[in-house]
Each structure stands twice: as C-alpha cells, then as structure tokens.
Write a protein that holds these residues in place. Structure first.
Motif, PDB file in Angstrom:
ATOM      1  N   PRO A  57      12.293  10.354   0.610  1.00 17.97           N
ATOM      2  CA  PRO A  57      12.280  11.820   0.611  1.00 17.97           C
ATOM      3  C   PRO A  57      11.113  12.415  -0.177  1.00 17.97           C
ATOM      4  CG  PRO A  57      14.034  10.983  -0.789  1.00 17.97           C
ATOM      5  CD  PRO A  57      13.432   9.802  -0.098  1.00 17.97           C
ATOM      6  N   GLU A  58      10.491  11.633  -1.047  1.00 20.79           N
ATOM      7  CA  GLU A  58       9.356  12.134  -1.817  1.00 20.79           C
ATOM      8  C   GLU A  58       8.196  11.145  -1.720  1.00 20.79           C
ATOM      9  OE1 GLU A  58      11.304   9.200  -4.269  1.00 20.79           O
ATOM     10  OE2 GLU A  58      12.202  11.000  -3.459  1.00 20.79           O
ATOM     11  N   PRO A  59       6.973  11.619  -1.931  1.00 24.41           N
ATOM     12  CA  PRO A  59       5.826  10.705  -1.892  1.00 24.41           C
ATOM     13  C   PRO A  59       5.921   9.654  -3.005  1.00 24.41           C
ATOM     14  CG  PRO A  59       5.098  12.997  -1.893  1.00 24.41           C
ATOM     15  CD  PRO A  59       6.570  12.996  -2.165  1.00 24.41           C
ATOM     16  N   ILE A  60       5.327   8.516  -2.756  1.00 33.13           N
ATOM     17  CA  ILE A  60       5.277   7.452  -3.750  1.00 33.13           C
ATOM     18  C   ILE A  60       3.854   7.381  -4.273  1.00 33.13           C
ATOM     19  CG2 ILE A  60       5.430   4.974  -4.115  1.00 33.13           C
ATOM     20  CD1 ILE A  60       7.613   4.979  -2.004  1.00 33.13           C
ATOM     21  N   ALA A  61       3.716   7.496  -5.578  1.00 33.46           N
ATOM     22  CA  ALA A  61       2.398   7.428  -6.199  1.00 33.46           C
ATOM     23  C   ALA A  61       2.317   6.137  -7.003  1.00 33.46           C
ATOM     24  CB  ALA A  61       2.191   8.633  -7.110  1.00 33.46           C
ATOM     25  N   ALA A  62       1.298   5.356  -6.735  1.00 32.61           N
ATOM     26  CA  ALA A  62       1.073   4.127  -7.486  1.00 32.61           C
ATOM     27  C   ALA A  62      -0.420   3.995  -7.737  1.00 32.61           C
ATOM     28  CB  ALA A  62       1.595   2.926  -6.717  1.00 32.61           C
ATOM     29  N   HIS A  63      -0.791   3.928  -8.986  1.00 36.81           N
ATOM     30  CA  HIS A  63      -2.199   3.765  -9.323  1.00 36.81           C
ATOM     31  C   HIS A  63      -2.654   2.384  -8.856  1.00 36.81           C
ATOM     32  CE1 HIS A  63      -5.866   3.361 -11.642  1.00 36.81           C
ATOM     33  NE2 HIS A  63      -5.848   4.681 -11.772  1.00 36.81           N
TER      34      HIS A  63
END
Length: 92
Positions: free
Chosen positions: A42-48
């Motif tokens: 349901p939400e974006p996934i942020a991974a550096h």
C-alpha cells in the motif's frame, strides 16, 4: 561463518506494516539474501542502495494471479497430484 539470527529470504505481503519495518528487514538478511514481494504494497518501499549492494541483497516481486487463474491452477494441481514444496529455516 555463523549467520546468527539472519535470514536467507523473506516474503512481504500487502498487509500494512509499521513505518520503516519493511526496510529494517533488509538488515536481517544474510549476504545474497532475497526479499520477495507478493502483490503491491500500500505504500512505496524506500531502500538506500548501500543497504543492498555491498552484501548483494535482492528485492524481487511479482503480481499474483487473478482469482479465476488461481482456481484454474489449483484445479490443475489437484488433478495431477501436485502439492506445495515448503522450505523452513530456523529463526534463532
């Protein structure tokens, strides 16, 4: 080499997760570990990138089949005696 509580792979689903918990899961993976996404979260996934690249960790995913395709696939599996292959890993 001991991996302690590390995991080789994990699966994320569409269920809501605590803020930041999905990316924190990346830290639990062993080198060359994989996170498999099932469906669209349901939400974006942020991974550096530096959480992934040095240890060759992977995020992958796929969209599940429609309900009709799932019924067809399960009918085929039942007709030919095809069952699941389940692999478990100790957590600790």
């Amino acid at each position: 080499m001991s991996t302690g509580n590390a995991s080789r792979s994990t699966t994320w689903s569409r269920k809501p997760a605590a803020k930041g918990s999905r990316t924190a899961t990346l830290d639990l993976l062993v080198p060359q570990g994989r996170v498999s996404m099932v469906g669209v979260p349901p939400e974006p996934i942020a991974a550096h990138p530096m959480r992934l690249l040095p240890a060759e960790k992977t995020i992958s995913g796929g969209v599940p089949a429609s309900p009709g395709e799932t019924r067809l696939m399960l009918g085929f599996a039942a007709r030919y005696g095809i069952g699941p292959q389940v692999e478990t890993f100790p957590v600790a």
